[in-house]
Write a protein that holds these residues in place. Structure first.
Motif, PDB file in Angstrom:
ATOM      1  N   VAL A 289       5.875  45.070  14.583  1.00 49.24           N
ATOM      2  CA  VAL A 289       7.330  44.964  14.620  1.00 49.24           C
ATOM      3  C   VAL A 289       7.950  46.171  15.316  1.00 49.24           C
ATOM      4  O   VAL A 289       8.613  46.039  16.353  1.00 49.24           O
ATOM      5  N   ALA A 290       7.720  47.365  14.756  1.00 49.16           N
ATOM      6  CA  ALA A 290       8.375  48.572  15.276  1.00 49.16           C
ATOM      7  C   ALA A 290       7.957  48.900  16.698  1.00 49.16           C
ATOM      8  O   ALA A 290       8.735  49.469  17.463  1.00 49.16           O
ATOM      9  N   VAL A 291       6.731  48.534  17.055  1.00 56.85           N
ATOM     10  CA  VAL A 291       6.225  48.879  18.386  1.00 56.85           C
ATOM     11  C   VAL A 291       7.059  48.264  19.499  1.00 56.85           C
ATOM     12  O   VAL A 291       7.091  48.780  20.623  1.00 56.85           O
ATOM     13  N   HIS A 292       7.781  47.176  19.206  1.00 58.70           N
ATOM     14  CA  HIS A 292       8.532  46.469  20.234  1.00 58.70           C
ATOM     15  C   HIS A 292       9.916  47.072  20.491  1.00 58.70           C
ATOM     16  O   HIS A 292      10.553  46.731  21.490  1.00 58.70           O
ATOM     17  N   HIS A 293      10.421  47.931  19.600  1.00 56.73           N
ATOM     18  CA  HIS A 293      11.754  48.481  19.825  1.00 56.73           C
ATOM     19  C   HIS A 293      11.800  50.005  19.693  1.00 56.73           C
ATOM     20  O   HIS A 293      12.882  50.586  19.627  1.00 56.73           O
ATOM     21  N   LEU A 294      10.646  50.647  19.647  1.00 56.96           N
ATOM     22  CA  LEU A 294      10.590  52.101  19.596  1.00 56.96           C
ATOM     23  C   LEU A 294      10.008  52.654  20.886  1.00 56.96           C
ATOM     24  O   LEU A 294       9.137  52.039  21.496  1.00 56.96           O
ATOM     25  N   ARG A 295      10.464  53.826  21.285  1.00 52.05           N
ATOM     26  CA  ARG A 295       9.820  54.522  22.394  1.00 52.05           C
ATOM     27  C   ARG A 295       8.455  55.000  21.933  1.00 52.05           C
ATOM     28  O   ARG A 295       8.206  55.204  20.740  1.00 52.05           O
ATOM     29  N   GLU A 296       7.546  55.180  22.890  1.00 53.25           N
ATOM     30  CA  GLU A 296       6.158  55.469  22.527  1.00 53.25           C
ATOM     31  C   GLU A 296       6.028  56.732  21.685  1.00 53.25           C
ATOM     32  O   GLU A 296       5.285  56.762  20.705  1.00 53.25           O
ATOM     33  N   ASN A 297       6.750  57.795  22.063  1.00 53.55           N
ATOM     34  CA  ASN A 297       6.644  59.032  21.301  1.00 53.55           C
ATOM     35  C   ASN A 297       7.183  58.870  19.883  1.00 53.55           C
ATOM     36  O   ASN A 297       6.642  59.445  18.936  1.00 53.55           O
ATOM     37  N   THR A 298       8.242  58.075  19.731  1.00 51.82           N
ATOM     38  CA  THR A 298       8.771  57.801  18.391  1.00 51.82           C
ATOM     39  C   THR A 298       7.777  56.982  17.587  1.00 51.82           C
ATOM     40  O   THR A 298       7.558  57.244  16.394  1.00 51.82           O
ATOM     41  N   HIS A 299       7.149  55.999  18.220  1.00 45.60           N
ATOM     42  CA  HIS A 299       6.134  55.193  17.549  1.00 45.60           C
ATOM     43  C   HIS A 299       4.969  56.067  17.102  1.00 45.60           C
ATOM     44  O   HIS A 299       4.420  55.885  16.003  1.00 45.60           O
ATOM     45  N   THR A 300       4.581  57.034  17.914  1.00 43.45           N
ATOM     46  CA  THR A 300       3.494  57.947  17.554  1.00 43.45           C
ATOM     47  C   THR A 300       3.878  58.792  16.342  1.00 43.45           C
ATOM     48  O   THR A 300       3.052  59.012  15.437  1.00 43.45           O
TER      49      THR A 300
ATOM     50  N   ALA B 245      -1.211  48.128   3.960  1.00 48.63           N
ATOM     51  CA  ALA B 245      -1.381  46.979   4.849  1.00 48.63           C
ATOM     52  C   ALA B 245      -0.052  46.576   5.475  1.00 48.63           C
ATOM     53  O   ALA B 245       0.013  46.259   6.671  1.00 48.63           O
ATOM     54  N   TYR B 246       1.017  46.611   4.664  1.00 48.39           N
ATOM     55  CA  TYR B 246       2.313  46.207   5.217  1.00 48.39           C
ATOM     56  C   TYR B 246       2.819  47.229   6.224  1.00 48.39           C
ATOM     57  O   TYR B 246       3.405  46.862   7.245  1.00 48.39           O
ATOM     58  N   LEU B 247       2.617  48.505   5.951  1.00 48.83           N
ATOM     59  CA  LEU B 247       3.068  49.539   6.883  1.00 48.83           C
ATOM     60  C   LEU B 247       2.383  49.405   8.238  1.00 48.83           C
ATOM     61  O   LEU B 247       3.024  49.562   9.286  1.00 48.83           O
ATOM     62  N   MET B 248       1.093  49.084   8.241  1.00 51.63           N
ATOM     63  CA  MET B 248       0.374  48.931   9.504  1.00 51.63           C
ATOM     64  C   MET B 248       0.830  47.679  10.236  1.00 51.63           C
ATOM     65  O   MET B 248       0.957  47.671  11.468  1.00 51.63           O
ATOM     66  N   TYR B 249       1.084  46.614   9.476  1.00 53.09           N
ATOM     67  CA  TYR B 249       1.627  45.389  10.091  1.00 53.09           C
ATOM     68  C   TYR B 249       2.988  45.669  10.720  1.00 53.09           C
ATOM     69  O   TYR B 249       3.263  45.280  11.866  1.00 53.09           O
ATOM     70  N   TRP B 250       3.851  46.384   9.983  1.00 49.26           N
ATOM     71  CA  TRP B 250       5.190  46.668  10.485  1.00 49.26           C
ATOM     72  C   TRP B 250       5.146  47.600  11.695  1.00 49.26           C
ATOM     73  O   TRP B 250       5.848  47.383  12.682  1.00 49.26           O
ATOM     74  N   LEU B 251       4.294  48.620  11.647  1.00 48.60           N
ATOM     75  CA  LEU B 251       4.234  49.599  12.727  1.00 48.60           C
ATOM     76  C   LEU B 251       3.736  48.969  14.017  1.00 48.60           C
ATOM     77  O   LEU B 251       4.328  49.162  15.090  1.00 48.60           O
ATOM     78  N   ASP B 252       2.632  48.214  13.944  1.00 46.06           N
ATOM     79  CA  ASP B 252       1.996  47.685  15.155  1.00 46.06           C
ATOM     80  C   ASP B 252       2.482  46.292  15.539  1.00 46.06           C
ATOM     81  O   ASP B 252       2.242  45.851  16.668  1.00 46.06           O
TER      82      ASP B 252
END
Length: 426
Positions: A91-102, A82-89
């Motif tokens: 927090v991280a989504v705002h400072h990562l490039r799309e391919n890195t986020h993928t 649950a925390y990983l999904m919260y962090w990925l979508d």
């Protein structure tokens, strides 16, 4: 007689419903608590801490604001998944490039969630992380992800293929977990990052075989009749990345002054397809000098593109890109890779990656005695340590040549004449 406080004063000290509570602890820190949306569409009471009242209040306000937007705020008693999904979508989504986020999402979906997702975040230990990483190194991924059940292969037929993850991939998964837990520490959800206490083996750098000077000349000669001759010329003489070459616009070039401004990169993303983005890093934005050979080939390429424009007519796509298809559309990076392999085969050269042209540029420059700082600026590396690390094997060979040269000077010879006066070395 005691005077009653005005009603307005009492109302000003009363917090609105849903704003939470805040008070100073005995240890001097400030603690703020309030109810927020948690995974599973439930509400949980969270506590945050700060050195000042405003610090604690700011942290709580941020969590409540995210909760009001419908974003679940993970808490320490939630699961790692649950925390990983919260962090990925969230927090991280705002400072990562799309391919890195993928790629982060793939690491979480394929490895972290199956291995650690069911554990409570607050109870995750260093031993859990170490055991998980050891399992990644030794487990057949074909069996672990059940890829063999539908096709009746590998363990499904009793013949395990033992397809294990590379050390580089294991290190990458570990890095994703460390980043997520580091954010949990910053949000006061965890007292420490247990993933940082696990040391992974540094993977060996990928060994590349750059082109020699003779092979580079052979490649350029074979590309003379190719419509993308100017692209290969630029790649080999300037060391530009594939995305930087494909994202180059005519307005970025000054063919009279002999310079090129690099600040864009063409990438294929899942949501937008082929799209022009900013360069890989801020250091990648640079202005480079163009060799005379590149200027001449670019002028020829520009005339060729104008002829293709006339031939295509109304079907031509106007985008200002230097390197396009015969109808003006952006070149797909995957298609360029396949074209490059055919060019190597036609030139009877060994198969290398397109990115190895960049390595070839740096290696040839080093062997010609060009300063490492100049190569770092040309390649657009963020730090000179990156340049020095990648091409350490080349520098070692140059050191050997320098030592041999000094050895020849120091070896006694019959004709050795000492200088009449000794120079003072300062």
């Amino acid at each position: 007689m005691t005077t009653a406080r005005p009603a307005s004063s009492r109302r000003s000290r009363t917090r609105a419903n849903g704003d939470g509570t805040i008070y100073q602890r005995k240890d001097g820190r400030w603690e703020a608590a309030g109810y927020v949306l948690a995974p599973g569409n439930t509400r949980k009471r969270v506590r945050v801490y700060g050195t000042t009242r405003n610090d604690a209040m700011t942290k709580l306000t941020e969590k409540i604001a995210a909760s009001n937007r419908g974003l679940p705020v993970a808490t320490a008693d939630s699961t790692v998944s649950a925390y990983l999904m919260y962090w990925l979508d969230g927090v991280a989504v705002h400072h990562l490039r799309e391919n890195t986020h993928t790629r982060y999402g793939a690491a979480i979906r394929l490895h972290l969630n199956p291995g650690l997702g069911g554990k409570k975040l607050a109870r995750l230990t260093t031993r859990d992380v170490r055991t998980f990483l050891d399992g990644l190194r030794t487990t057949c991924q074909c069996c672990a992800q059940e890829r063999d059940t539908d096709r009746r292969r590998c363990c499904a037929i009793g013949q395990c293929c033992e397809k294990r993850l590379s050390p580089l991939t294991v290190t990458y998964v570990h890095a994703v977990l460390k980043s997520a837990l580091e954010h949990a520490v910053r949000e006061d959800e965890l007292p420490r990052n247990v993933a940082r206490n696990v040391k992974t083996t540094t993977p060996r750098p990928r060994r590349f075989q750059p082109l020699t000077a003779a092979e580079a000349r052979q490649l350029l000669q074979a590309a003379d009749d190719d419509r993308l001759h100017a692209l290969y010329e630029l790649a080999l003489r300037t060391g530009l990345r594939k995305g930087e070459l494909l994202g180059l616009h005519w307005e970025d070039l000054d063919l009279h002054g002999g310079t090129a401004t690099i600040h864009r990169s063409l990438q294929r993303t899942r949501s937008q397809g082929l799209t022009v983005l900013h360069t890989k890093t801020l250091a990648s934005e640079r202005r480079i000098a163009l060799p005379t050979e590149c200027i001449n080939s670019l002028k020829i390429h520009q005339e060729q593109q104008q002829e293709e424009h006339q031939t295509a007519g109304t079907s031509w796509t106007h985008n200002g890109l230097v390197f396009t298809t015969p109808k003006g559309r952006p070149l797909d990076p995957g298609n360029l890779t396949r074209r490059f392999r055919r060019l190597l085969h036609g030139a009877e050269l060994r198969t290398i990656r397109f990115h190895d042209l960049r390595h070839s540029t740096a290696t040839l420059l080093l062997e010609q005695g060009v300063d490492l700082v100049v190569i770092k600026e040309l390649l657009g590396h963020a730090h000179i340590g990156v340049t020095a690390g990648v091409y350490a094997h080349v520098r070692l060979r140059l050191q050997r040549q320098a030592i041999d040269t000094l050895g020849n000077a120091l070896n006694p010879t019959d004709t050795l004449d000492d200088p009449p006066t000794a120079a003072v070395v300062r």
